[in-house]
Design a protein around this motif. Sequence first.
Motif, PDB file in Angstrom:
ATOM      1  N   MET A   1       0.880  -1.602   0.045  1.00  0.00           N
ATOM      2  CA  MET A   1      -0.085  -0.005  -0.023  1.00  0.00           C
ATOM      3  C   MET A   1       0.941   1.096  -0.039  1.00  0.00           C
ATOM      4  O   MET A   1       0.496   2.290  -0.666  1.00  0.00           O
ATOM      5  N   ALA A   2       1.834   1.275   0.755  1.00  0.00           N
ATOM      6  CA  ALA A   2       2.848   2.503   0.868  1.00  0.00           C
ATOM      7  C   ALA A   2       3.421   2.786  -0.825  1.00  0.00           C
ATOM      8  O   ALA A   2       3.676   3.827  -1.022  1.00  0.00           O
ATOM      9  N   VAL A   3       3.590   1.733  -1.392  1.00  0.00           N
ATOM     10  CA  VAL A   3       4.187   1.860  -2.815  1.00  0.00           C
ATOM     11  C   VAL A   3       3.176   2.805  -3.582  1.00  0.00           C
ATOM     12  O   VAL A   3       3.510   3.344  -4.524  1.00  0.00           O
ATOM     13  N   LEU A   4       1.688   2.293  -3.349  1.00  0.00           N
ATOM     14  CA  LEU A   4       0.671   2.824  -3.999  1.00  0.00           C
ATOM     15  C   LEU A   4       0.764   4.320  -3.492  1.00  0.00           C
ATOM     16  O   LEU A   4       0.660   5.238  -4.593  1.00  0.00           O
ATOM     17  N   LEU A   5       0.746   4.827  -2.530  1.00  0.00           N
ATOM     18  CA  LEU A   5       0.433   5.849  -1.842  1.00  0.00           C
ATOM     19  C   LEU A   5       1.740   6.783  -2.152  1.00  0.00           C
ATOM     20  O   LEU A   5       1.418   7.987  -2.322  1.00  0.00           O
TER      21      LEU A   5
ATOM     22  N   LEU B   1      -0.693   9.849  10.604  1.00  0.00           N
ATOM     23  CA  LEU B   1      -0.854  10.200  12.179  1.00  0.00           C
ATOM     24  C   LEU B   1      -2.063   9.520  12.724  1.00  0.00           C
ATOM     25  O   LEU B   1      -2.067   8.628  13.702  1.00  0.00           O
ATOM     26  N   ILE B   2      -3.063   9.456  12.040  1.00  0.00           N
ATOM     27  CA  ILE B   2      -4.431   8.761  12.319  1.00  0.00           C
ATOM     28  C   ILE B   2      -4.242   7.419  12.266  1.00  0.00           C
ATOM     29  O   ILE B   2      -4.573   6.562  13.207  1.00  0.00           O
ATOM     30  N   GLY B   3      -3.622   6.906  11.235  1.00  0.00           N
ATOM     31  CA  GLY B   3      -3.317   5.449  11.057  1.00  0.00           C
ATOM     32  C   GLY B   3      -2.409   5.027  11.669  1.00  0.00           C
ATOM     33  O   GLY B   3      -2.559   3.820  12.346  1.00  0.00           O
ATOM     34  N   GLY B   4      -1.372   5.617  11.975  1.00  0.00           N
ATOM     35  CA  GLY B   4      -0.128   5.406  13.104  1.00  0.00           C
ATOM     36  C   GLY B   4      -0.849   5.158  14.453  1.00  0.00           C
ATOM     37  O   GLY B   4      -0.518   4.206  15.187  1.00  0.00           O
ATOM     38  N   ALA B   5      -1.580   6.220  14.964  1.00  0.00           N
ATOM     39  CA  ALA B   5      -2.239   5.958  15.970  1.00  0.00           C
ATOM     40  C   ALA B   5      -3.255   4.576  16.436  1.00  0.00           C
ATOM     41  O   ALA B   5      -3.001   3.890  17.368  1.00  0.00           O
TER      42      ALA B   5
ATOM     43  N   ALA C   1      -0.439   3.682   5.082  1.00  0.00           N
ATOM     44  CA  ALA C   1      -0.748   2.547   4.267  1.00  0.00           C
ATOM     45  C   ALA C   1      -1.546   1.593   5.476  1.00  0.00           C
ATOM     46  O   ALA C   1      -2.476   0.747   4.972  1.00  0.00           O
ATOM     47  N   TRP C   2      -1.319   1.679   6.706  1.00  0.00           N
ATOM     48  CA  TRP C   2      -1.892   0.973   7.866  1.00  0.00           C
ATOM     49  C   TRP C   2      -3.598   1.219   7.444  1.00  0.00           C
ATOM     50  O   TRP C   2      -4.369   0.565   7.424  1.00  0.00           O
ATOM     51  N   LEU C   3      -3.638   2.743   7.472  1.00  0.00           N
ATOM     52  CA  LEU C   3      -5.107   2.996   7.369  1.00  0.00           C
ATOM     53  C   LEU C   3      -5.919   2.699   6.081  1.00  0.00           C
ATOM     54  O   LEU C   3      -6.984   2.052   6.427  1.00  0.00           O
ATOM     55  N   LEU C   4      -5.099   2.723   5.163  1.00  0.00           N
ATOM     56  CA  LEU C   4      -5.546   2.352   3.888  1.00  0.00           C
ATOM     57  C   LEU C   4      -6.194   0.979   3.765  1.00  0.00           C
ATOM     58  O   LEU C   4      -6.981   0.508   3.217  1.00  0.00           O
ATOM     59  N   HIS C   5      -5.191   0.167   4.218  1.00  0.00           N
ATOM     60  CA  HIS C   5      -5.478  -1.260   4.138  1.00  0.00           C
ATOM     61  C   HIS C   5      -6.554  -1.651   5.021  1.00  0.00           C
ATOM     62  O   HIS C   5      -7.561  -2.517   4.746  1.00  0.00           O
ATOM     63  N   ALA C   6      -6.619  -1.061   6.330  1.00  0.00           N
ATOM     64  CA  ALA C   6      -7.801  -1.030   7.120  1.00  0.00           C
ATOM     65  C   ALA C   6      -9.118  -0.874   6.268  1.00  0.00           C
ATOM     66  O   ALA C   6     -10.150  -1.457   6.564  1.00  0.00           O
ATOM     67  N   LEU C   7      -9.109   0.375   5.682  1.00  0.00           N
ATOM     68  CA  LEU C   7     -10.464   0.889   5.159  1.00  0.00           C
ATOM     69  C   LEU C   7     -10.628  -0.094   3.971  1.00  0.00           C
ATOM     70  O   LEU C   7     -12.035  -0.395   4.048  1.00  0.00           O
ATOM     71  N   LEU C   8      -9.818  -0.635   3.109  1.00  0.00           N
ATOM     72  CA  LEU C   8     -10.217  -1.427   2.220  1.00  0.00           C
ATOM     73  C   LEU C   8     -10.394  -2.572   2.583  1.00  0.00           C
ATOM     74  O   LEU C   8     -11.459  -3.491   1.951  1.00  0.00           O
ATOM     75  N   THR C   9     -10.079  -3.063   3.740  1.00  0.00           N
ATOM     76  CA  THR C   9     -10.704  -4.485   4.386  1.00  0.00           C
ATOM     77  C   THR C   9     -11.924  -4.374   4.546  1.00  0.00           C
ATOM     78  O   THR C   9     -12.863  -5.249   4.518  1.00  0.00           O
TER      79      THR C   9
ATOM     80  N   ALA D   1     -13.758   3.191  -3.383  1.00  0.00           N
ATOM     81  CA  ALA D   1     -13.483   4.531  -3.789  1.00  0.00           C
ATOM     82  C   ALA D   1     -13.146   5.441  -2.666  1.00  0.00           C
ATOM     83  O   ALA D   1     -12.328   6.458  -2.614  1.00  0.00           O
ATOM     84  N   GLY D   2     -14.074   5.435  -1.699  1.00  0.00           N
ATOM     85  CA  GLY D   2     -13.968   6.309  -0.550  1.00  0.00           C
ATOM     86  C   GLY D   2     -12.902   6.076   0.446  1.00  0.00           C
ATOM     87  O   GLY D   2     -12.172   6.896   1.061  1.00  0.00           O
ATOM     88  N   ALA D   3     -12.184   4.863   0.447  1.00  0.00           N
ATOM     89  CA  ALA D   3     -11.130   4.439   1.063  1.00  0.00           C
ATOM     90  C   ALA D   3      -9.949   5.179   0.550  1.00  0.00           C
ATOM     91  O   ALA D   3      -8.994   5.736   1.080  1.00  0.00           O
ATOM     92  N   PHE D   4      -9.799   4.963  -0.746  1.00  0.00           N
ATOM     93  CA  PHE D   4      -8.702   5.617  -1.608  1.00  0.00           C
ATOM     94  C   PHE D   4      -8.773   6.998  -1.271  1.00  0.00           C
ATOM     95  O   PHE D   4      -7.502   7.663  -1.056  1.00  0.00           O
ATOM     96  N   LEU D   5     -10.070   7.653  -1.179  1.00  0.00           N
ATOM     97  CA  LEU D   5      -9.748   9.139  -1.259  1.00  0.00           C
ATOM     98  C   LEU D   5      -9.675   9.763   0.266  1.00  0.00           C
ATOM     99  O   LEU D   5      -9.089  10.734   0.646  1.00  0.00           O
TER     100      LEU D   5
END
Length: 582
Positions: free
Chosen positions: A131-135, A346-350, A397-405, A421-425
């Motif tokens: 996911m980090a590669v994508l972001l 920061l949100i995803g890291g928390a 990347a952590w947050l995107l992975h969680a949202l996509l899941t 789409a909302g997860a990516f946005l």
Amino acid sequence: MTRERLWPTVLIGWSVAALVLTLVSIRGIAHLWFPDPDDAMRLLQVRDWLAGQSWWDVSQHRLWGGNFAMHWSRLVDLPLALVMIIFKPLVGAWWAERIALAGVPLATLLIVIALGAELTRRVAGIERAKMAVLLAPLSVPLVYQLRPMRIDHHGWQVALAVAAVVALLGKPNARSGVLAGLALAALLTVSLEGLPITAAILGVMLLAWVFDSTRREQAVAALAMLVAGVSVLHVAMRGPAIMASACDAVAPVWIAALAVGALGACAAMFVPRTGILPRLAMLAAAGAAALAVLVVNAPLCAKGPFGTLDPLVYNLWYRNVSEGLPLWDQVLPWALMTISFPIVGLIGGALAWRASEGEDRARWTMMLALAGLSFALSILIIRTGATANALALPGGAWLLHALLTRARAVPGIPLRTLATAGAFLAATPGLIASALFGMPVSATTPADTQIAVMSVPPCYQGREIADLAALPKSRLFAPLDATPNLLAWTPHSAIGSGYHRNSESIRRVLATFLGTPEAARASVMASGAAYVVGCPGANETEIYKSAAPQGFWARLERGDRFAWLQPVKIPGSPVLVWKVIR
């Protein structure tokens, strides 16, 4: 069990990003349209070195009568020069230069994507690393600093800072410490602009030792390599001038301060049986001792490299160089693009920290601390925003992975598609800001510049300065920001440009364009310039008109005539030119 390889994903992601960026930039590469004047000046520095100028002489001999001092490091010149040397015999100088101008920033982008993915893998695992590669290529500040033609040092600062963090979050042994120290030594050698993030990385590393004694080996190795690496690189970069004092580049006083601080910190780590508070006190004492070395031996450096600028230069030039200003002095679109993804990180890291435990939580604690500190730095100094975006990749990347899941669990294809789409946005708000406001042409546009109604046709991003090549080779009296491109695109020389070691030449240019025609005549005559030139509609000339509506430039642009200046028309060009009559 064989660990899944990350590099194929990195190469695919980088290849797509590099192809898109190259296609978008193809005209700019062909015509040498630089994103920033510093990129043009960097090319000039490499050209001059390859043409025979000393490795240790980084001054610009076509400015200020040949006495235009620069503080830049040759370390950034090396990859550019290497590519030019390799390709020149194969395809000629024209192509070799453009291959370097496109290829080196894209290679730096590859390094940053790879390091960001590895950093994410170390704290969050392989799936989130993908996911980090994508972001990474979707971060506007990162792409801005790592796109073709962006050859100045900012991309390397990002890469070296992330490399140091990757090493820090590896196994806490001497090897990772050496790698972290070496990366930080190179970062400081490239530019002392890297000092705040270096201090942040070292601070997190030392605080990790305070709570975990097993990290001593890594910390000692990092501090030792930092001091040794900075010292060796300083000798290599400065040669005969190694003892010269400087506030804006590595100098003996900076090395001494680093050595004192490192020695004090290392001594603290070998004091047996100490608790948390005594360790913190000893580290604070080491930091205070390092600061004392700097303040006592170079008190002016405590004010920063711009603290001694002439008031006119400070207020009219420095205060309009937006990359060195805080977030609240930026145009709104660039501010949003810079800070939005770090907030996501920061949100995803928390959330990741809350979901982790044991060693994973310790790594996320360090990662969150570094992401938070880099975010704070980006608020205070906007040019650090690219590093903040890079260090936000694990959390993002952590947050995107969680949202996509969660999106995959939504029933029904239409709703699932909307959720995806909302997860990516949600994970790429900076990209949304870019779509709404447009990709910035330059990150150095003053926040309060407004283009007035033009009495003459305006230039388009200053690119028409290249039209001045039609004039006989001469010394031109030109605005500061136009000068690096003027030197890169034409054989002319000029008076000054926006580089703070040359406050006198900067003041000469500013005072002349802002002053009375009588004072301007004396200044231009004394400079030896054969022509006065300028680009109407450029940020700088608009500032001149705003600051001095009856000043020299404002009257020139309005069409006022002076006996000592003869208008020269370059067919089809909006650039204004006057020949000096002596």
